[in-house]
Scaffold this active site. Structure first.
Site, PDB file in Angstrom:
ATOM      1  N   GLY A  11      23.549  32.095  16.717  1.00  0.00           N
ATOM      2  CA  GLY A  11      23.165  30.776  17.222  1.00  0.00           C
ATOM      3  C   GLY A  11      22.086  30.941  18.292  1.00  0.00           C
ATOM      4  CB  ALA A  62      29.736  24.796  19.478  1.00  0.00           C
ATOM      5  CG  ASP A 104      24.462  16.808  28.336  1.00  0.00           C
ATOM      6  OD1 ASP A 104      24.616  17.727  27.500  1.00  0.00           O
ATOM      7  OD2 ASP A 104      23.619  15.913  28.198  1.00  0.00           O
ATOM      8  CE1 TYR A 127      28.366  19.592  20.191  1.00  0.00           C
ATOM      9  CE2 TYR A 127      27.479  18.100  21.864  1.00  0.00           C
ATOM     10  CZ  TYR A 127      27.691  19.387  21.378  1.00  0.00           C
ATOM     11  OH  TYR A 127      27.232  20.451  22.127  1.00  0.00           O
ATOM     12  CD1 TRP A 152      19.614  16.978  27.384  1.00  0.00           C
ATOM     13  CD2 TRP A 152      17.460  16.686  27.919  1.00  0.00           C
ATOM     14  NE1 TRP A 152      19.411  15.642  27.614  1.00  0.00           N
ATOM     15  CE2 TRP A 152      18.096  15.434  27.942  1.00  0.00           C
ATOM     16  CE3 TRP A 152      16.111  16.746  28.236  1.00  0.00           C
ATOM     17  CZ2 TRP A 152      17.421  14.259  28.262  1.00  0.00           C
ATOM     18  CZ3 TRP A 152      15.437  15.577  28.557  1.00  0.00           C
ATOM     19  CH2 TRP A 152      16.080  14.349  28.563  1.00  0.00           C
TER      20      TRP A 152
HETATM   21  N1  LIG Z   1      21.867  22.792  21.858  1.00  0.00           N
HETATM   22  C1  LIG Z   1      22.040  21.961  22.897  1.00  0.00           C
HETATM   23  O1  LIG Z   1      21.174  21.145  23.246  1.00  0.00           O
HETATM   24  C2  LIG Z   1      23.313  22.030  23.701  1.00  0.00           C
HETATM   25  C3  LIG Z   1      23.458  21.171  24.795  1.00  0.00           C
HETATM   26  C4  LIG Z   1      24.625  21.254  25.544  1.00  0.00           C
HETATM   27  C5  LIG Z   1      25.604  22.176  25.209  1.00  0.00           C
HETATM   28  N2  LIG Z   1      25.439  22.976  24.118  1.00  0.00           N
HETATM   29  C6  LIG Z   1      26.500  23.951  23.793  1.00  0.00           C
HETATM   30  O2  LIG Z   1      25.940  25.250  23.927  1.00  0.00           O
HETATM   31  C7  LIG Z   1      26.607  26.156  23.044  1.00  0.00           C
HETATM   32  C8  LIG Z   1      25.586  26.946  22.262  1.00  0.00           C
HETATM   33  O3  LIG Z   1      24.807  26.041  21.498  1.00  0.00           O
HETATM   34  P1  LIG Z   1      23.576  26.533  20.629  1.00  0.00           P
HETATM   35  O4  LIG Z   1      22.407  25.706  21.016  1.00  0.00           O
HETATM   36  O5  LIG Z   1      23.484  28.013  20.659  1.00  0.00           O
HETATM   37  O6  LIG Z   1      24.069  26.064  19.189  1.00  0.00           O
HETATM   38  P2  LIG Z   1      23.685  26.612  17.745  1.00  0.00           P
HETATM   39  O7  LIG Z   1      22.355  27.264  17.766  1.00  0.00           O
HETATM   40  O8  LIG Z   1      23.931  25.479  16.820  1.00  0.00           O
HETATM   41  O9  LIG Z   1      24.774  27.748  17.500  1.00  0.00           O
HETATM   42  C9  LIG Z   1      26.098  27.452  17.220  1.00  0.00           C
HETATM   43  C10 LIG Z   1      26.664  28.677  16.557  1.00  0.00           C
HETATM   44  O10 LIG Z   1      28.063  28.459  16.312  1.00  0.00           O
HETATM   45  C11 LIG Z   1      28.338  29.033  15.069  1.00  0.00           C
HETATM   46  N3  LIG Z   1      29.572  28.500  14.490  1.00  0.00           N
HETATM   47  C12 LIG Z   1      29.781  27.278  13.952  1.00  0.00           C
HETATM   48  N4  LIG Z   1      31.040  27.193  13.500  1.00  0.00           N
HETATM   49  C13 LIG Z   1      31.637  28.385  13.766  1.00  0.00           C
HETATM   50  C14 LIG Z   1      32.913  28.922  13.528  1.00  0.00           C
HETATM   51  N5  LIG Z   1      33.869  28.217  12.911  1.00  0.00           N
HETATM   52  N6  LIG Z   1      33.173  30.194  13.931  1.00  0.00           N
HETATM   53  C15 LIG Z   1      32.230  30.922  14.536  1.00  0.00           C
HETATM   54  N7  LIG Z   1      30.992  30.476  14.773  1.00  0.00           N
HETATM   55  C16 LIG Z   1      30.700  29.220  14.388  1.00  0.00           C
HETATM   56  C17 LIG Z   1      27.127  28.735  14.223  1.00  0.00           C
HETATM   57  O11 LIG Z   1      27.096  29.603  13.112  1.00  0.00           O
HETATM   58  P3  LIG Z   1      26.517  29.080  11.688  1.00  0.00           P
HETATM   59  O12 LIG Z   1      25.116  28.649  11.967  1.00  0.00           O
HETATM   60  O13 LIG Z   1      26.645  30.272  10.811  1.00  0.00           O
HETATM   61  O14 LIG Z   1      27.409  27.929  11.308  1.00  0.00           O
HETATM   62  C18 LIG Z   1      26.023  29.039  15.220  1.00  0.00           C
HETATM   63  O15 LIG Z   1      25.706  30.400  15.204  1.00  0.00           O
HETATM   64  C19 LIG Z   1      27.549  25.294  22.207  1.00  0.00           C
HETATM   65  O16 LIG Z   1      28.843  25.362  22.762  1.00  0.00           O
HETATM   66  C20 LIG Z   1      27.021  23.889  22.382  1.00  0.00           C
HETATM   67  O17 LIG Z   1      28.041  22.929  22.227  1.00  0.00           O
HETATM   68  C21 LIG Z   1      24.315  22.939  23.357  1.00  0.00           C
END
Ligand SMILES: NC(=O)c1ccc[n+]([C@@H]2O[C@H](COP(=O)([O-])OP(=O)(O)OC[C@H]3O[C@@H](n4cnc5c(N)ncnc54)[C@H](OP(=O)(O)O)[C@@H]3O)[C@@H](O)[C@H]2O)c1
Length: 288
Positions: A11, A62, A104, A127, A152
């Site tokens: 991710g 996630a 957030d 979400y 973000w």
């Molecule tokens: N992106 C944002 O703007 C944002 C904002 C606030 C908070 N967050 C939080 O920050 C964290 C990291 O987000 P990110 O941006 O890195 O998200 P991301 O790029 O979408 O990565 C999420 C990862 O979780 C993996 N995943 C999904 N289901 C899973 C499962 N059952 N078991 C194991 N892995 C699984 C996905 O793998 P696959 O792709 O193989 O499914 C992907 O590698 C998350 O907790 C998110 O809620 C993100």
């Protein structure tokens, strides 16, 4: 040596952790992809924890598709809530400190002053609701946890606003971006760095924290700076949320107070503009 498990290595945030390994020779990392370790599989989670002797688990896994989650309620809950529960229970059983990333979106955005960690939560969509349920089960299960809410997130990795804007700059002459949702962009590399500072310092002030880059912008301002830094000539129009309807309602005010985490970090939280400039350079490098 500190032993750390990182879930969801492919991710956006997981990849940032991988690129920081060289900066932490005293941390031994085990990175697991979603296929190596599906956090919804309780048996598999226990297997991975029992095969190693981890000090920390950083849970980056996630279900992050905010709009799709409105339909895929069950799957979002399975990953963000029940998956977090599996991780928390394994952390309890194997005496591992959990660092869990949250959002957030647990807030409704109705405030006019930066959100504090203990402010009342009220997620607007599936979400946010499932991420909040994940936070709650962790707090119920464990005493030694850090929940870091961020906002973000963007970087040179994965799908994010920065990369979408850079792509659109090549594909379109004109674009509309919402100007009435404000927040703090966060370079995922800065978040990963801050998380590793907490581990490296063996901090024991467990609890909920807010981490975002310093400064406040609208998505429109954020896009404007991206286009300016990339010398793009695309015409950028400020639009309102009502002109860009999405299945999931977003909080209009996403600013979090970061004083609490600032007190446990060794370095100052960078401003969003300086971090964006670094991320842009890294984006260009990773594309060439
Ligand atoms: N992106 C944002 O703007 C944002 C904002 C606030 C908070 N967050 C939080 O920050 C964290 C990291 O987000 P990110 O941006 O890195 O998200 P991301 O790029 O979408 O990565 C999420 C990862 O979780 C993996 N995943 C999904 N289901 C899973 C499962 N059952 N078991 C194991 N892995 C699984 C996905 O793998 P696959 O792709 O193989 O499914 C992907 O590698 C998350 O907790 C998110 O809620 C993100």
């Amino acid at each position: 040596m500190i032993h750390v498990l990182v879930t969801a290595k492919d991710g956006q945030l997981g990849q940032c952790f991988q690129s920081l390994v060289v900066k932490h020779p005293n941390i031994q990392f085990v990175f697991k992809s979603s296929s190596d370790l599906d956090i919804t599989n309780k048996v598999k989670v226990e297997d991975v924890f029992s095969a190693h002797s981890f000090d920390y688990c950083i849970n980056c896994a996630a279900y992050t598709a905010v709009d799709k989650a409105e339909e895929a309620t069950e799957l979002a809950d399975k990953v963000n809530h029940l998956g977090a529960q599996n991780i928390a229970e394994a952390c309890k059983k194997f005496e591992v400190i959990l660092i869990h990333i949250s959002t957030d979106f647990v807030f409704d955005g109705e405030r006019t002053a930066p959100y504090l960690e203990d402010d009342i939560t009220n997620p607007l969509g599936v979400y946010g609701k499932t991420k909040l349920a994940g936070e709650q089960v962790i707090a119920k299960t464990l005493q030694r946890y850090f929940i870091i809410r961020t906002s973000w997130l963007y970087s040179e990795y994965g799908h994010n606003f920065l990369k979408t804007m850079l792509r659109l700059a090549n594909e379109r002459d004109e674009i509309g971006v919402v100007g009435d949702q404000i927040g703090s962009p966060t370079y995922a590399m800065d978040l990963a760095d801050a998380t590793l500072q907490i581990i490296a310092s063996r901090n024991t002030s467990y609890g909920i924290y807010h981490y975002s880059n310093e400064g406040v912008v609208s998505w429109y301002d954020f896009a404007k700076e991206i286009f300016s830094l990339s010398n793009s000539s695309i015409k950028l129009n400020k639009i309102e949320t009502k002109d860009y309807p999405t299945p999931a309602v977003r909080p209009k005010y996403s600013i979090m107070n970061t004083e609490k985490i600032s007190q446990i970090l060794d370095s100052k939280i960078p401003n969003w503009k300086s971090s964006l400039a670094i991320a842009m350079v890294n984006c260009i490098k990773s594309e060439s």
